[in-house]
Design an enzyme around this catalytic site. Structure first.
Site, PDB file in Angstrom:
ATOM      1  N   CYS A 147      -6.359 -29.953  -7.143  1.00 42.18           N
ATOM      2  CA  CYS A 147      -7.508 -29.210  -7.665  1.00 42.18           C
ATOM      3  C   CYS A 147      -7.656 -27.852  -6.987  1.00 42.18           C
ATOM      4  O   CYS A 147      -8.404 -27.008  -7.454  1.00 42.18           O
ATOM      5  CB  CYS A 147      -8.799 -29.978  -7.443  1.00 42.18           C
ATOM      6  SG  CYS A 147      -8.837 -31.572  -8.228  1.00 42.18           S
ATOM      7  N   ASP A 182      -8.895 -27.404  -3.807  1.00 39.80           N
ATOM      8  CA  ASP A 182      -9.777 -27.366  -2.638  1.00 39.80           C
ATOM      9  C   ASP A 182      -9.719 -28.677  -1.857  1.00 39.80           C
ATOM     10  O   ASP A 182      -9.773 -29.741  -2.446  1.00 39.80           O
ATOM     11  CB  ASP A 182     -11.275 -27.171  -2.942  1.00 39.80           C
ATOM     12  CG  ASP A 182     -11.607 -26.542  -4.252  1.00 39.80           C
ATOM     13  OD1 ASP A 182     -11.939 -25.371  -4.255  1.00 39.80           O
ATOM     14  OD2 ASP A 182     -11.573 -27.246  -5.295  1.00 39.80           O
ATOM     15  N   CYS A 193     -10.824 -21.684  -2.258  1.00 37.79           N
ATOM     16  CA  CYS A 193     -11.172 -20.310  -2.604  1.00 37.79           C
ATOM     17  C   CYS A 193     -12.263 -19.771  -1.684  1.00 37.79           C
ATOM     18  O   CYS A 193     -12.744 -20.480  -0.793  1.00 37.79           O
ATOM     19  CB  CYS A 193     -11.639 -20.253  -4.051  1.00 37.79           C
ATOM     20  SG  CYS A 193     -13.089 -21.257  -4.356  1.00 37.79           S
ATOM     21  N   CYS A 215     -17.844 -26.113  -5.737  1.00 40.97           N
ATOM     22  CA  CYS A 215     -17.549 -25.953  -4.306  1.00 40.97           C
ATOM     23  C   CYS A 215     -18.719 -26.430  -3.461  1.00 40.97           C
ATOM     24  O   CYS A 215     -18.524 -27.036  -2.409  1.00 40.97           O
ATOM     25  CB  CYS A 215     -17.260 -24.490  -3.972  1.00 40.97           C
ATOM     26  SG  CYS A 215     -15.725 -23.887  -4.677  1.00 40.97           S
TER      27      CYS A 215
END
Ligand code: PLP
Lengths: 139, 394
Positions: free
Chosen positions: A34, A36, A59, A103
């Site tokens: 994915c 992360d 990110c 996130c």
């Protein structure tokens, strides 16, 4: 897409970054497919999170939300850390672009995963306290 | 003061000063409608005619009227593909061949046609990012209406053997289109030698204005009308001409073609040095063929880190670049181009594309080389994925 100044600050100067060799709980969420992975380390004394650190692959928002989540739970009683929500992380960062909301969810889950690990190490079943750990959803 | 390095010329380029100067009179002074009878209109018509001739010369088109002005690469691709599909459908041909790593202007157009009953075969581009001519030959069927293969890839810069591919298509009487958006103005293009039927180009990739492009159409291809209305572009694409844009595009292309050989020799040297140096970073790789490659394209992956954070760090240092990571593509998947050359997701997430133009120099490369390795190291230090990679390799 633009990040807030707060996000950029936490991205460029992440707080509490790095491994912790004597952690009482370690939680890892997300997966490399994915894009992360967040790993959180906590140190607990008398039900207080005395220290916390993180390592993140991801990110700018993934790094910034990790950093902010550690700030929000550092020095706090476990009860309070358990109430951390992704919304609180986002608000503390003055918002995130819609595509980056996941996130903040990951950051919340990473803190909870570290707490679960802490309970397991204490011989306590974490499920009733922390809830079930969820994986990075690929929807 | 901090150095600024623009290294994203595959995304877009700065407008050339010469093109800008050439455009200026067509805003307030020679503003006439090219279709009008009076002098003011005639001046615009003349400017459009000259520009068309100039562009035809730059790609060695037999006639200026092989060139149709459009709003850019996306429109040219849409027109060529939908037009050829319509021509094929009239003869009962509803199969199209393309490649897996085309630009979305092509891939999404093909998806649209699939919904309208067309069948699409996407050729593999293999590890090196190159289509294999024998695989094209095998994919052609009796009902193939069109082959559309990009000239140069926008992410990894690989250059396809277009002449050979066009020959194969023609041997089977199939129309051949190429999206040459990344190639026109960058590498030599001779449409007659290549033998292509249609070729797309976009002005903002070669220092021309944005929102301008063209489609080369060989004589004999009777492309259906794209925009219905007035008689502009030989009645096929209606709408009052963007005179300033057309002029700017032609001047920018002329300039790009004129200094191409000297520029490319310089860019190739810069590119190869950058690749060599960046490959010294542990667990890095170069994406796409090293030889059949645009002179200004560098595309690397660094394991254990994520592309968007790399870009943000570079931006803080004044370097503009791009990446094929999921976070920069706006989806959960990394770029389809990097996946098409067989990269696993976790490696594709750590990609960095640096693309150079005439405006870059060796000092830019020095500056990039002074920043990238330290940023990669910093991100790896905080990456649990890197930690795993290191552990597993021991
Ligand atoms: C290969 C390729 N095709 C098509 C396009 C679309 O061009 P434009 O932006 O002019 O519509 C681009 C540019 O992004 C491109 O690189």
């Amino acid at each position: 897409m633009a990040y807030s100044e707060k996000v950029m600050d936490h991205f460029a100067n992440p707080r509490n970054v790095g491994e912790m060799s004597d952690a009482d709980g370690i939680g890892e969420v997300g997966n490399s497919k994915c894009g992360d992975i967040m790993k959180m380390y906590i140190k607990v004394r008398d039900n207080i999170i005395t220290d916390v650190s993180f390592k993140t692959f991801g990110c700018g928002a993934a790094i910034a939300t990790s950093s902010m989540a550690t700030e929000l739970v550092k020095g706090k009683p476990i009860d309070e850390a358990l109430k951390l929500t992704n919304k609180a992380v986002m608000e503390a960062l003055d918002g995130l672009p819609p595509v980056k909301v996941h996130c903040s969810v990951l950051a919340e889950q990473a803190i909870k995963a570290a707490l679960s690990d802490y309970y397991i190490k204490q011989g306590i079943d974490p499920e009733t306290i922390v809830g079930k750990a969820t994986e990075c959803d690929e929807s | 003061m901090q150095r600024i390095v623009y290294a994203d010329n595959a995304a877009t380029t700065r407008l050339s000063e010469k093109a800008f100067e050439a455009m200026k009179p067509y805003f307030c002074e020679y503003f006439g409608n090219a279709s009008s009878l009076y002098k003011l209109g005639g001046q615009s018509q003349k400017a459009v005619d000259n520009a068309r001739m100039l562009i035809a010369q730059c790609i060695n088109a037999p006639q200026p009227n092989n060139i149709y002005f459009t709003s850019g690469g996306s429109e040219s691709d849409n027109w060529a593909i939908k037009g050829a599909a319509e021509l094929g459908e009239r003869k009962g041909k509803k199969h199209i061949i393309s490649s897996k790593f085309e630009h979305h202007a092509v891939l999404h157009t093909l998806e649209y046609l699939e919904k309208h009953g067309f069948e699409v075969t996407l050729l593999d581009v293999h590890e090196n990012g190159l289509v294999r001519p024998d695989e094209l030959e095998k994919a052609i069927r009796d009902d193939t209406a069109l082959v559309t293969i990009m000239f140069a890839n926008n992410e990894i810069g690989t250059i396809q053997p277009i002449k050979e591919l066009a020959e194969i298509a023609h041997r089977h009487n199939v129309v051949f289109h190429t999206d040459a958006v990344q190639a026109v103005g960058t590498v030599p293009i001779d449409v007659q030698d290549l033998g292509v039927d249609m070729l797309s180009m976009s002005s903002h990739k070669f220092h021309g204005p944005k929102g301008m492009g063209a489609l080369y159409v060989r004589k004999g291809i009777r492309l259906p009308n794209l925009i219905h209305g007035g008689g502009q572009e030989r009645g096929l694409r209606a709408g009052t001409e963007n005179t300033a844009g057309i002029v700017g595009m032609s001047i920018a292309l002329k300039e790009s073609v004129e200094n191409m050989a000297e520029r490319n020799a310089r860019l190739e040297k810069m590119r190869d040095r950058l690749i060599e140096e960046l490959l010294k970073i542990e667990r890095s790789r170069i994406n796409g063929d090293r030889i059949n490659r645009l002179p200004g394209n560098v595309n690397m992956c660094f394991e254990g880190i994520e592309g968007e954070s790399l870009l943000l760090m570079l931006d803080l240092q004044g370097i503009s670049a791009s990446s094929g990571s999921a976070c920069t593509s706006g989806s959960l998947d990394p770029s389809h181009v990097l996946l098409s050359i067989g990269l696993p997701h976790e490696i594709a997430h750590g990609s960095l594309r640096l693309t150079f133009s005439d405006e870059n120099n060796e000092e830019d490369i020095d500056y990039i080389l002074s920043k990238v390795p330290q940023i990669v190291e910093r991100l790896r230090k905080m990456s649990p994925l890197w930690e795993k990679i290191v552990k597993e390799s021991k």
